[in-house]
Structure formats: structure tokens, C-alpha cells
Design a protein around this motif. Sequence first.
Motif, PDB file in Angstrom:
ATOM      1  N   ARG A 241       0.825  -1.218   0.000  1.00  0.00           N
ATOM      2  CA  ARG A 241       0.000   0.000   0.000  1.00  0.00           C
ATOM      3  C   ARG A 241       0.854   1.261   0.000  1.00  0.00           C
ATOM      4  O   ARG A 241       0.598   2.215  -0.750  1.00  0.00           O
ATOM      5  CB  ARG A 241      -0.903  -0.005   1.233  1.00  0.00           C
ATOM      6  N   ASP A 242       1.885   1.259   0.838  1.00  0.00           N
ATOM      7  CA  ASP A 242       2.645   2.493   1.056  1.00  0.00           C
ATOM      8  C   ASP A 242       3.791   2.683   0.072  1.00  0.00           C
ATOM      9  O   ASP A 242       4.179   3.822  -0.200  1.00  0.00           O
ATOM     10  CB  ASP A 242       3.201   2.519   2.481  1.00  0.00           C
ATOM     11  N   GLY A 243       4.337   1.579  -0.461  1.00  0.00           N
ATOM     12  CA  GLY A 243       5.530   1.728  -1.303  1.00  0.00           C
ATOM     13  C   GLY A 243       5.551   0.879  -2.558  1.00  0.00           C
ATOM     14  O   GLY A 243       6.597   0.771  -3.211  1.00  0.00           O
ATOM     15  N   GLY A 244       4.436   0.267  -2.889  1.00  0.00           N
ATOM     16  CA  GLY A 244       4.362  -0.504  -4.123  1.00  0.00           C
ATOM     17  C   GLY A 244       5.220  -1.757  -4.104  1.00  0.00           C
ATOM     18  O   GLY A 244       5.633  -2.246  -3.041  1.00  0.00           O
ATOM     19  N   LEU A 245       5.506  -2.273  -5.296  1.00  0.00           N
ATOM     20  CA  LEU A 245       6.204  -3.556  -5.418  1.00  0.00           C
ATOM     21  C   LEU A 245       7.627  -3.496  -4.861  1.00  0.00           C
ATOM     22  O   LEU A 245       8.115  -4.475  -4.280  1.00  0.00           O
ATOM     23  CB  LEU A 245       6.240  -4.002  -6.883  1.00  0.00           C
ATOM     24  N   GLU A 246       8.285  -2.359  -5.011  1.00  0.00           N
ATOM     25  CA  GLU A 246       9.660  -2.244  -4.515  1.00  0.00           C
ATOM     26  C   GLU A 246       9.694  -2.383  -2.993  1.00  0.00           C
ATOM     27  O   GLU A 246      10.508  -3.138  -2.442  1.00  0.00           O
ATOM     28  CB  GLU A 246      10.266  -0.910  -4.940  1.00  0.00           C
ATOM     29  N   SER A 247       8.818  -1.682  -2.327  1.00  0.00           N
ATOM     30  CA  SER A 247       8.746  -1.769  -0.868  1.00  0.00           C
ATOM     31  C   SER A 247       8.328  -3.168  -0.423  1.00  0.00           C
ATOM     32  O   SER A 247       8.838  -3.693   0.583  1.00  0.00           O
ATOM     33  CB  SER A 247       7.755  -0.724  -0.337  1.00  0.00           C
ATOM     34  N   LEU A 248       7.421  -3.777  -1.162  1.00  0.00           N
ATOM     35  CA  LEU A 248       6.982  -5.131  -0.839  1.00  0.00           C
ATOM     36  C   LEU A 248       8.144  -6.109  -0.901  1.00  0.00           C
ATOM     37  O   LEU A 248       8.318  -6.953  -0.007  1.00  0.00           O
ATOM     38  CB  LEU A 248       5.873  -5.555  -1.812  1.00  0.00           C
ATOM     39  N   GLY A 249       8.943  -6.014  -1.954  1.00  0.00           N
ATOM     40  CA  GLY A 249      10.102  -6.899  -2.077  1.00  0.00           C
ATOM     41  C   GLY A 249      11.090  -6.702  -0.950  1.00  0.00           C
ATOM     42  O   GLY A 249      11.640  -7.671  -0.397  1.00  0.00           O
ATOM     43  N   GLU A 250      11.336  -5.440  -0.590  1.00  0.00           N
ATOM     44  CA  GLU A 250      12.263  -5.145   0.508  1.00  0.00           C
ATOM     45  C   GLU A 250      11.751  -5.737   1.822  1.00  0.00           C
ATOM     46  O   GLU A 250      12.528  -6.307   2.603  1.00  0.00           O
ATOM     47  CB  GLU A 250      12.433  -3.628   0.650  1.00  0.00           C
ATOM     48  N   THR A 251      10.461  -5.600   2.062  1.00  0.00           N
ATOM     49  CA  THR A 251       9.883  -6.123   3.296  1.00  0.00           C
ATOM     50  C   THR A 251       9.958  -7.638   3.343  1.00  0.00           C
ATOM     51  O   THR A 251      10.280  -8.230   4.386  1.00  0.00           O
ATOM     52  CB  THR A 251       8.422  -5.648   3.437  1.00  0.00           C
ATOM     53  N   ALA A 252       9.673  -8.287   2.211  1.00  0.00           N
ATOM     54  CA  ALA A 252       9.765  -9.749   2.157  1.00  0.00           C
ATOM     55  C   ALA A 252      11.190 -10.219   2.431  1.00  0.00           C
ATOM     56  O   ALA A 252      11.400 -11.186   3.190  1.00  0.00           O
ATOM     57  CB  ALA A 252       9.283 -10.253   0.794  1.00  0.00           C
ATOM     58  N   ARG A 253      12.165  -9.546   1.851  1.00  0.00           N
ATOM     59  CA  ARG A 253      13.569  -9.925   2.091  1.00  0.00           C
ATOM     60  C   ARG A 253      13.943  -9.749   3.552  1.00  0.00           C
ATOM     61  O   ARG A 253      14.643 -10.590   4.138  1.00  0.00           O
ATOM     62  CB  ARG A 253      14.513  -9.113   1.194  1.00  0.00           C
ATOM     63  N   ALA A 254      13.484  -8.662   4.137  1.00  0.00           N
ATOM     64  CA  ALA A 254      13.789  -8.415   5.547  1.00  0.00           C
ATOM     65  C   ALA A 254      13.170  -9.488   6.436  1.00  0.00           C
ATOM     66  O   ALA A 254      13.811  -9.994   7.376  1.00  0.00           O
ATOM     67  CB  ALA A 254      13.278  -7.030   5.954  1.00  0.00           C
ATOM     68  N   LEU A 255      11.937  -9.860   6.161  1.00  0.00           N
ATOM     69  CA  LEU A 255      11.277 -10.914   6.941  1.00  0.00           C
ATOM     70  C   LEU A 255      11.977 -12.251   6.748  1.00  0.00           C
ATOM     71  O   LEU A 255      12.167 -13.019   7.694  1.00  0.00           O
ATOM     72  CB  LEU A 255       9.809 -11.025   6.517  1.00  0.00           C
ATOM     73  N   SER A 256      12.368 -12.535   5.514  1.00  0.00           N
ATOM     74  CA  SER A 256      13.032 -13.803   5.203  1.00  0.00           C
ATOM     75  C   SER A 256      14.338 -13.961   5.972  1.00  0.00           C
ATOM     76  O   SER A 256      14.745 -15.086   6.293  1.00  0.00           O
ATOM     77  CB  SER A 256      13.290 -13.886   3.688  1.00  0.00           C
TER      78      SER A 256
END
Length: 264
Positions: A241-256
Amino acid sequence: MTSRVSAALDAARAEGRGALIGYLPIGYPDLQTSIDAAVTLAENGVDILELGPPYSDPVMDGLVIQEATQAALAAGFRLRDTFEAVREITRRTSVPVLVMTYWNPIYQFGIDRFADGLAEAGGAGLITPDITPDAAGEWIRASERTGLDRVFLAAPTSTDERLKMIVEASTGFVYTVSTMGITGERADLDAAARKLVSRLREHGAAHACVGIGISNADHVAGVVEYSDGAIVGTALVRALRDGGLESLGETARALSAGTARASN
């Protein structure tokens, strides 16, 4: 038929880590972007995708997810769009795709019809938060016929008798909920989830994954100490919602990064 979900959990375990299961609503902010978002998760460390068809009465979802699903419905999402989304996602990634859905839309659509459509599209199974195995005979038969996984929910309030029934009816994994209703302090949630996973193991659960408002790598690391995987939803939807696909990818990597288990 081998469960692709179980295989993904076993593969993560063999690598010395827990699995990361990522949830996104289908159709948010639009159908194509939601498809691209799911693929983005798969390309950034998510082991199993959990996709939610928007529903008009999402009683078990938090505010961020509710707002996203309402936006998807307002944009014209229809349940049949689920098959288009799953079909394209499974063409683009081998990560198994589970659909998490309230039961009424499936019932209205037709249980066998939905199961056939999901299987044909390449889906791996269903997570059904608001139906229990004793009320799911028709779905259990359809899943056995189509080879789809059945993921039922278990809660700390469940009796041992009910947990045994849930374990026996579930395939893929048991979705472990630490608490029902409003969440409390994080330490209490972790203790409740840890105890529930232990009870599920005692009843023979091969795989149990935990969803308890997990929102960062430290939460993930704590959960995979005692379970097979961590389920994350709100943090991913917020990132999209807040940062689109780029932010989503970053968040997924951080969680991983939190999935690696400490060496014994």
C-alpha cells in the motif's frame, strides 16, 4: 498425491530454517498488480503464497487488510478472478499457492466447482478460517478428489479432542493461531503459540505454522524456533500500500532474514 505445501516446508527445514508464508489479498490495488505482488514475494524469500479473495464481511481480518479487500471489491473483484490470478502466478513461479478464504463465498460458488477451478489453475489448496473439519465433509471429499491441501485453524481454546480432529483432517500444515479476538502482549502471544504447537505435535501434526501478527524478522525468528513457519499478512499489505512492489520486495527480504534457525 504429494503435498507441494508440505514439500516446501520440508525443503526449508532441510536448509536449516523455517518457512516464510506471505499473505496478500487478490485484486489489490488491482488484479494485475496483485498478481505481480505475489510473484514479487516468491522472488524475495517467501516459500508459500497465501492469497485472499476479498470478502464483504472479513470478520477475522485487521484494519489494513480490511481496507485493502474493500478497495478490491470496490474496484470490481469477482471470486472467479481468483482462478485467473492463481493461473498466472503459478505460471511465473513454482512457489505453492494457497487460497485463504471465508467459507460462504465457496459455498455459494459451489464447492466442487471451486475446487476444480483452483486445481486446474495450479493452486495448492485452501486455508479455511471459519469452517471446522466436522462441518467440512463436502470440502474434504472435494480436496481428496482434486489433490488440494486442506489447512484448518487451531486455537489455544481448542480442546484436545478438537485438536486431534484438526490434525487428522489437515494436510499441508495446521494454521496455528495464538489467540482469538484482540491480541495482547507479544510475550503472551508467543507463549500461547508455543504451547499450542506443542499440543498439535502431541496429536501428530507433521507441520504447524504460526500467524500471530508477525511483522518483522525478530518475530519470524522467534516463531520458527518452535514451528515450521511464520505467516505474515498485514506487514506485507502495508508495504504494498505504502511503497508498491519495490517496498513489498524489501519487506519480504527483511522478513526472510529471520527464517534461519540458530545452530544447536
